[in-house]
Design an enzyme around this catalytic site. Structure first.
Site, PDB file in Angstrom:
ATOM      1  N   ASP A  88       0.746  -1.336  -0.066  1.00  0.00           N
ATOM      2  CA  ASP A  88       0.013  -0.091  -0.079  1.00  0.00           C
ATOM      3  C   ASP A  88       0.728   1.301   0.127  1.00  0.00           C
ATOM      4  O   ASP A  88       2.125   1.345  -0.265  1.00  0.00           O
ATOM      5  CB  ASP A  88      -0.971  -0.029   0.930  1.00  0.00           C
ATOM      6  CG  ASP A  88      -0.291  -0.411   2.610  1.00  0.00           C
ATOM      7  OD1 ASP A  88       1.158   0.084   2.555  1.00  0.00           O
ATOM      8  OD2 ASP A  88      -0.738  -0.623   3.411  1.00  0.00           O
ATOM      9  N   GLU A 121       1.425 -10.474  -1.145  1.00  0.00           N
ATOM     10  CA  GLU A 121       1.920  -9.131  -0.840  1.00  0.00           C
ATOM     11  C   GLU A 121       3.081  -9.012  -0.087  1.00  0.00           C
ATOM     12  O   GLU A 121       3.532  -9.912   0.943  1.00  0.00           O
ATOM     13  CB  GLU A 121       1.224  -8.369   0.246  1.00  0.00           C
ATOM     14  CG  GLU A 121       0.980  -6.976   0.520  1.00  0.00           C
ATOM     15  CD  GLU A 121       0.125  -6.183   1.496  1.00  0.00           C
ATOM     16  OE1 GLU A 121       0.503  -5.027   1.483  1.00  0.00           O
ATOM     17  OE2 GLU A 121      -0.548  -6.763   1.801  1.00  0.00           O
TER      18      GLU A 121
END
Length: 486
Positions: free
Chosen positions: A79, A465
């Site tokens: 992110d 991720e």
């Protein structure tokens, strides 16, 4: 019937021969790439020698809502958030890697130091208002996670969060102290003025953490949970911070503090951004094993109980291993526990060898080579020596994940597609079946599940991720393994 009796490691060896994978991974190449990942995670104004060219300046206005400069630092994962709790742990582990294995890093030492400094520079900025407040986060994750944009698309001032005397955050403040203290040792003989500044700020951060006690996730629960809640409480960070300040200052009062507080702590088989107990015990065990300080003798026993809980042949093992031989703790981002564990294995193998010591887990004799071999096998698994023949380090080998859960990697660089994206402007790239256009070189993803299965899908963030705190311990381990086996 014969096939069922073949172990996961034998299967891996056979498959390696069939598909032509080297039985000896290139650890130095992996080390080089693991450090490049930190350049991809940089926030702020990028230097001229930036090697990851698809990234450029971002977050230059961070902190402006509080009239403070909070540019710089690292985005934690896929992110565009800056969470200081895991960022400080990342910085501590990078610093520890340099301190233990810097001489083994060869040409990568300068890059490793630079990665440490990128973290400590930002943590100094975050500490500017001590002893009244410590800035601990830039960005609201509840807003950020609804968007899919590049870091460079962040144009508006972002929310800033801090802990104070009234709304404390002992855990994040003590972890900040640990990072700054460890960093001060890294730069002690390179930049004395900078080292002194890091050490003095660490002392202030630790005093703040100790005096105003409370979990930061109680003070800031709506914006830190469930992302980086302090599940283990704050005593382990107080121990961690005290241990590193003892190392940085040689002031025995910090060791006395750690010893008095550690009496209440139970053993743990997990070392992570949240739980520091095993790290504290291994770090302080060095004082007894290598430096022969009797005052730290108890830490050897406590450290070795940890290793007996993670060695697969130990009668007191409490962690699980997959059929393919990978340490397995949790379904979400499991490789973070693998890399942190292998780091401690590597460090303690070094300590045992330096002191000529061994220890026992029941009838199991544990030598430095036992710890080193387990660390190597875990690293080899990450680099592709597994039943799927997948390298979980992006850009290493030929078969690695191509659909990584990472905003800036999944969207064409702003240097190519110059039109700024709105909050939801990048979701067409998120849902695209095509590979990420920007290779996130060196990033280690969350990794396979308990059955050694992996799905290469951006939506599968638990597996796909990457995160800085997965890579940071691996930097040290790769340096050690490369020196031992190449």
């Amino acid at each position: 019937m014969m096939i069922k009796k073949i172990t996961g490691f034998v299967i891996i060896a056979i498959l390696s021969i069939v598909v032509g994978v080297s039985s000896k991974p290139d650890y130095r190449d992996a080390l080089h790439k693991s450090l490049l990942f930190f350049q991809a995670q940089r926030s702020g104004k990028l230097p001229e020698d930036q090697a990851i060219k698809w990234r450029t300046n971002s977050g230059l206005n961070d902190g402006s809502v509080e009239n403070v400069d909070l540019s710089g630092g690292y985005y934690d994962a896929g992110d565009n958030m800056k969470f200081n709790f895991p960022m400080a742990f990342t910085t501590t582990m990078l610093a520890w890697s340099v301190l233990e294995f810097g001489r083994r890093m060869q040409d990568e030492l300068a890059q490793a130091r630079q990665a440490v400094r990128w973290g400590t520079d930002y943590l100094l900025k975050s500490s500017v208002n001590l002893p009244h407040a410590l800035y601990v986060q830039v960005g609201n994750p509840n807003v950020d996670h609804k968007c899919w944009t590049r870091a460079e698309d962040l144009r508006e001032p972002r929310s800033v969060y801090k802990v104070t005397q009234v709304n404390p955050g002992t855990d994040v403040a003590a972890e900040t102290a640990a990072a700054l203290a460890a960093g001060s040792i890294v730069f002690r003989h390179i930049d004395e003025g900078y080292s002194n500044k890091l050490r003095e700020t660490a002392i202030k951060a630790f005093a703040f953490a100790d005096k105003y006690r409370g979990k930061y996730s109680d003070s800031l629960s709506s914006v830190v949970c469930p992302f980086y809640c302090s599940y283990s409480g704050f005593e382990d960070e107080l121990l961690w911070g005290a241990a590193w300040l003892y190392k940085a200052t040689q002031n025995s009062s910090y060791l006395d503090f750690a010893k008095s507080l550690d009496v209440n702590n139970k053993d743990s088989d997990t070392f992570s951004w949240d739980d520091k107990i095993p790290g504290v015990r291994v770090l302080l065990a060095r004082d007894y094993l290598v430096e022969k300080h009797e005052v730290a003798a108890e830490y050897r026993k406590r450290a070795e109980r940890y290793f007996c809980s993670v060695l697969p042949s130990s009668p007191t093992v409490s962690v699980k291993y997959t059929a393919g031989g990978l340490l397995y703790k949790m379904s979400g981002s499991n490789l973070q526990y693998v890399t942190s564990n292998t780091f401690l294995l590597s460090v303690y193998a070094k300590y045992l060898r330096a002191s000529g010591q061994t220890f026992n887990c029941g009838d199991l004799l544990v030598t430095p080579s036992v710890l080193r071999e387990l660390a190597r096998k875990q690293v080899d698994y990450i680099l592709g020596e597994n039943t799927k023949m997948i390298s979980y380090m992006i850009g290493y080998g030929e078969n690695f994940p191509k659909h990584v859960h990472h905003r800036s990697s999944s969207i064409p660089s702003i240097l190519i597609n110059t039109q700024p994206l709105s909050c939801d402007g990048g979701f067409n790239f998120y849902y695209a079946s095509s590979e990420n256009p920007n290779v996130l070189t060196g990033a280690v993803v969350g990794g396979p599940d308990e059955n050694d299965e992996y799905t290469d899908d951006r939506n599968n963030y638990a597996q796909s991720e990457p995160a800085t705190y997965i890579n940071a311990p691996l930097v040290g381990t790769l340096s050690y393994i490369a020196a031992c086996f190449q």
